[in-house]
Design a protein around this motif. Structure first.
Motif, PDB file in Angstrom:
ATOM      1  N   UNK A 156      -0.554  37.244  67.768  1.00  0.00           N
ATOM      2  CA  UNK A 156       0.632  37.689  68.490  1.00  0.00           C
ATOM      3  C   UNK A 156       1.141  36.640  69.436  1.00  0.00           C
ATOM      4  N   UNK A 157       0.297  35.709  69.860  1.00  0.00           N
ATOM      5  CA  UNK A 157       0.733  34.697  70.844  1.00  0.00           C
ATOM      6  C   UNK A 157       1.820  33.799  70.260  1.00  0.00           C
ATOM      7  N   UNK A 158       1.691  33.298  69.004  1.00  0.00           N
ATOM      8  CA  UNK A 158       2.775  32.419  68.486  1.00  0.00           C
ATOM      9  C   UNK A 158       4.104  33.140  68.393  1.00  0.00           C
ATOM     10  N   UNK A 159       4.119  34.376  68.013  1.00  0.00           N
ATOM     11  CA  UNK A 159       5.384  35.093  67.888  1.00  0.00           C
ATOM     12  C   UNK A 159       6.021  35.293  69.236  1.00  0.00           C
ATOM     13  N   UNK A 160       5.220  35.599  70.249  1.00  0.00           N
ATOM     14  CA  UNK A 160       5.762  35.796  71.610  1.00  0.00           C
ATOM     15  C   UNK A 160       6.365  34.505  72.120  1.00  0.00           C
ATOM     16  N   UNK A 161       5.676  33.404  71.860  1.00  0.00           N
ATOM     17  CA  UNK A 161       6.167  32.091  72.332  1.00  0.00           C
ATOM     18  C   UNK A 161       7.502  31.759  71.657  1.00  0.00           C
ATOM     19  N   UNK A 162       7.618  32.074  70.387  1.00  0.00           N
ATOM     20  CA  UNK A 162       8.865  31.765  69.657  1.00  0.00           C
ATOM     21  C   UNK A 162      10.027  32.579  70.184  1.00  0.00           C
ATOM     22  N   UNK A 163       9.776  33.848  70.495  1.00  0.00           N
ATOM     23  CA  UNK A 163      10.842  34.715  71.016  1.00  0.00           C
ATOM     24  C   UNK A 163      11.294  34.251  72.373  1.00  0.00           C
ATOM     25  N   UNK A 164      10.321  33.856  73.231  1.00  0.00           N
ATOM     26  CA  UNK A 164      10.674  33.386  74.581  1.00  0.00           C
ATOM     27  C   UNK A 164      11.514  32.117  74.472  1.00  0.00           C
TER      28      UNK A 164
END
Length: 267
Positions: free
Chosen positions: A1-9
């Motif tokens: 979940x961390x990579x997806x959160x970083x991409x959205x931010x």
């Protein structure tokens, strides 16, 4: 979940940054009366800068430069335009011809003209009218056509019981014999008559006689076609000519050339 959160931010940050830039540009463009000056602009650019008013006339020295046109270097191979000859002296404009300051005008004086009004009046002189030249009536020669001529001897022609002797010549007796260069004789009179017969070939002859009917022997000039019979006999040496005859020179020439009766046997 961390990579997806970083991409959205990250996407949200880029969107925010783009929104701020858009607002900043709109704010700057909406500020009225604000100008920007470029101190380092070259003078040539400033002179060539177009006016803001499109209807204003172009000032001297400040016309807009034309659109740039790429001209190939003519000195380089392959850059010469197709079908265009190289510029030469003939392409240069020829100088206009010089016009003299003043043209010489030929003077014209009325007294130079040959007019009877400019002459002093005087008495008239009557002269004789010119007479028309007298018309010379051409001498008409009556020609008589004589058919079926018979050669009696060279220079003598018979028409039945009538004889005609050709003028300006002496007939050659048909019994005459002539010497040869070898000391012999040959019947030149008979050969002369034969040559006249071959020349006439029983053709109709035209003679300057008074009538086609006569008695005995007459003398006349005759021709066959356009050839004079007596002249032909004299040129070829088949007859002789009396003193004073116009054909005497032709007979003497034939004698000197040993032609006809004056030469050797012609058979």
């Amino acid at each position: 979940m961390r990579p997806l959160t970083t991409f959205v931010i990250g996407l949200a940050g880029l969107a925010l940054w783009a929104t701020l830039l858009s607002l900043a540009g709109r704010t700057i463009g909406e500020q009225p009366g604000e100008t920007f000056e470029i101190e380092d602009m070259p003078t040539e650019w400033a002179e060539a800068a177009p006016s803001d008013d499109p209807s204003a006339p172009a000032e001297s020295g400040m016309q807009a430069p034309p659109e740039a046109e790429i001209v190939p270097d003519a000195d380089l191979p392959g850059n010469q335009p197709t079908g265009m000859p190289p510029a030469g002296p003939a392409d240069q404009a020829s100088p206009a011809p010089s016009v003299p300051d003043s043209l010489e005008v030929r003077p014209v004086s009325p007294e130079f003209f040959a007019s009877p009004l400019n002459q002093a009046a005087g008495p008239l002189e009557r002269i004789e009218p010119l007479q028309p030249p007298a018309e010379k009536t051409p001498e008409r020669v009556r020609l008589v056509l004589l058919p079926r001529p018979e050669s009696v001897e060279a220079g003598l022609i018979a028409f039945g019981s009538r004889n005609l002797k050709l003028s300006d010549i002496t007939t050659t007796d048909r019994m005459r014999v002539c010497p040869t260069s070898k000391g012999g004789d040959w019947p030149c009179g008979m050969v002369a008559r034969t040559q006249q017969r071959l020349f006439l070939r029983n053709r109709t002859i035209a003679c300057d006689a008074d009538s086609a009917e006569w008695e005995g022997t007459i003398e006349a000039h005759c021709q066959v076609g356009e050839l004079d019979i007596a002249k032909w006999l004299a040129e070829n040496g088949w007859v002789e000519a009396p003193d004073g005859s116009p054909l005497g020179d032709l007979v003497e020439k034939a004698r000197s050339e040993r032609r006809g009766i004056f030469g050797d046997d012609q058979r």
